[in-house]
Structure formats: C-alpha cells, structure tokens
Write a protein that holds these residues in place. Structure first.
Motif, PDB file in Angstrom:
ATOM      1  N   ASP A  28      74.292  51.821  63.401  1.00  0.00           N
ATOM      2  CA  ASP A  28      75.270  50.836  62.952  1.00  0.00           C
ATOM      3  C   ASP A  28      76.213  51.434  61.903  1.00  0.00           C
ATOM      4  O   ASP A  28      77.433  51.278  61.984  1.00  0.00           O
ATOM      5  CB  ASP A  28      74.517  49.629  62.384  1.00  0.00           C
ATOM      6  N   GLU A  29      75.649  52.147  60.953  1.00  0.00           N
ATOM      7  CA  GLU A  29      76.460  52.747  59.890  1.00  0.00           C
ATOM      8  C   GLU A  29      77.420  53.800  60.462  1.00  0.00           C
ATOM      9  O   GLU A  29      78.597  53.846  60.114  1.00  0.00           O
ATOM     10  CB  GLU A  29      75.531  53.392  58.864  1.00  0.00           C
ATOM     11  N   ARG A  42      80.254  52.044  62.518  1.00  0.00           N
ATOM     12  CA  ARG A  42      81.234  51.374  61.654  1.00  0.00           C
ATOM     13  C   ARG A  42      82.252  52.372  61.086  1.00  0.00           C
ATOM     14  O   ARG A  42      83.463  52.138  61.126  1.00  0.00           O
ATOM     15  CB  ARG A  42      80.544  50.669  60.473  1.00  0.00           C
ATOM     16  N   LYS A  43      81.770  53.495  60.575  1.00  0.00           N
ATOM     17  CA  LYS A  43      82.676  54.491  59.980  1.00  0.00           C
ATOM     18  C   LYS A  43      83.547  55.129  61.049  1.00  0.00           C
ATOM     19  O   LYS A  43      84.758  55.302  60.866  1.00  0.00           O
ATOM     20  CB  LYS A  43      81.859  55.605  59.311  1.00  0.00           C
ATOM     21  N   THR A  59      77.207  48.128  68.745  1.00  0.00           N
ATOM     22  CA  THR A  59      75.970  48.807  68.334  1.00  0.00           C
ATOM     23  C   THR A  59      74.773  48.284  69.130  1.00  0.00           C
ATOM     24  O   THR A  59      73.890  49.060  69.476  1.00  0.00           O
ATOM     25  CB  THR A  59      75.711  48.708  66.819  1.00  0.00           C
ATOM     26  N   VAL A  61      81.996  45.251  66.292  1.00  0.00           N
ATOM     27  CA  VAL A  61      81.073  46.351  66.010  1.00  0.00           C
ATOM     28  C   VAL A  61      79.612  45.961  66.271  1.00  0.00           C
ATOM     29  O   VAL A  61      78.825  46.773  66.761  1.00  0.00           O
ATOM     30  CB  VAL A  61      81.336  46.921  64.593  1.00  0.00           C
ATOM     31  N   GLU A  62      79.267  44.714  66.016  1.00  0.00           N
ATOM     32  CA  GLU A  62      77.878  44.258  66.240  1.00  0.00           C
ATOM     33  C   GLU A  62      77.526  44.345  67.731  1.00  0.00           C
ATOM     34  O   GLU A  62      76.416  44.723  68.100  1.00  0.00           O
ATOM     35  CB  GLU A  62      77.691  42.800  65.777  1.00  0.00           C
TER      36      GLU A  62
END
Ligand code: S3P
Length: 172
Positions: free
Chosen positions: A132-133, A136-137, A109, A105-106
C-alpha cells in the motif's frame, strides 16, 4: 486514430481495452505482450536477466512501433510506459486518443496484493501495508504523466464493461 490506454498496474487496462476493441470492431494490442513477443522473453525474465533500465529502453523502442500499427487499434500500455524518457511526448505527438483509467488506490492495492507475483516491481512487497505504501508513492509520482491523457475515466468500483461503454461514448 488509435486509442491508447494508460494507467497504473492493476487498473484493468487490458480487460477494458479488449471490451472496447470488440465494441468498436478495432484490433486490440496489449503492449506488454507485444514487447514479450518481439523479445521472445517474458517481462519477468527481462527484469531478472537484463534489469529494469534495459526493459525501459525496450519500451521506448517498441512504443514508436506500436503507435504506428495498422489497422486501427486499442492499445493498452504497460503501467510505466508513459512515465519514462520522452514516452509521454511521443504518445501525445502520435495524435491518438489517450485515456487514463483511474482507479482509487485502495482498489488498486487490493487487486495487486493478489497479483503481485507477476509484477517484478511489486513482487518483493511482502505485506499488504508495504504494498500500500509503495503504490501510494509510486502512483503519486506517475500521476503527473497519466494526467496528461486527453480523457480521464474514473473506474470507481464499476465493471470493465461499464468503463468501456463510458470511454466509447466520450470518444464518439
Ligand atoms: C510495469 C507495468 C507492467 C509491466 C512491467 C512494468 C510498471 O504492465 O509493463 O511489469 O512499471 O508499472 P501492467 O501495467 O500491464 O501490469
């Protein structure tokens, strides 16, 4: 048998798909481009003018068509394609090889922050933290579908060439 690439936005499906197709001497199809050519509209225009639900209906309609394409092809899908309606069932029932291109994920993003303007679902995320949030979801929800692919390839900072080589060696 075609090879169908799945994965989140920014995972490199198109770049990896083009390299893989060249290695195998297959045709390459980017499903977003296929849909845009059929509709004679960009994805951004479709989202703006007709909305996301309309876009998802188009994806479902053209998915069936693209999966039947000849000659043998590597097909990179849109990030959301497997995740709506019965699309993942359609993909699995088509009998083609399915490959989930999995990216941390890093890494996603970081790539998507630079490329968010081209993507209607991300364009309004105006800070790296919000993006980022959201990712992630969103990725958590979508992983259920992506994980149904027959092969999962972890990119883990490797080049598109290395990933394409791994896919080829695992399929043949
Ligand atoms: C989407 C991904 C995009 C494109 C559209 C919606 C999604 O494709 O189909 O903007 O819902 O994840 P890429 O994964 O090629 O960016």
């Amino acid at each position: 048998m075609n090879i169908v690439l799945l994965g989140y936005m920014g995972s490199g499906k198109s770049t990896i798909g083009q390299i893989l197709a060249r290695k195998l001497n297959y045709n390459f199809i980017d499903f977003d481009d296929f849909l845009q050519e059929r509709e004679k509209m960009t994805i951004r225009e479709i989202f703006n003018v007709k909305g996301e639900i309309y876009f998802r209906k188009l994806e479902n309609k053209y998915l069936k068509e693209v999966l039947e394409i000849q000659p043998t092809s590597v097909i990179s899908l849109g990030g959301g394609t497997p995740c709506y309606g019965n699309n993942m069932e359609i993909i699995k029932q088509s009998g083609h090889a399915t490959v989930y291109i999995k990216v941390a994920v890093e890494e996603l993003t970081a790539r998507l922050w630079k490329a968010r303007a081209e993507r209607p679902l991300l364009a309004h995320q105006d800070t790296p933290e919000k993006l980022d949030e959201f990712v992630r979801k969103h990725l958590f929800e979508r992983s259920f579908y992506y994980n149904q692919a027959s092969i999962k390839v972890l990119v883990d900072g490797r080049s598109a060439l290395k990933v394409a080589q791994e896919i080829k060696s695992r399929l043949f």
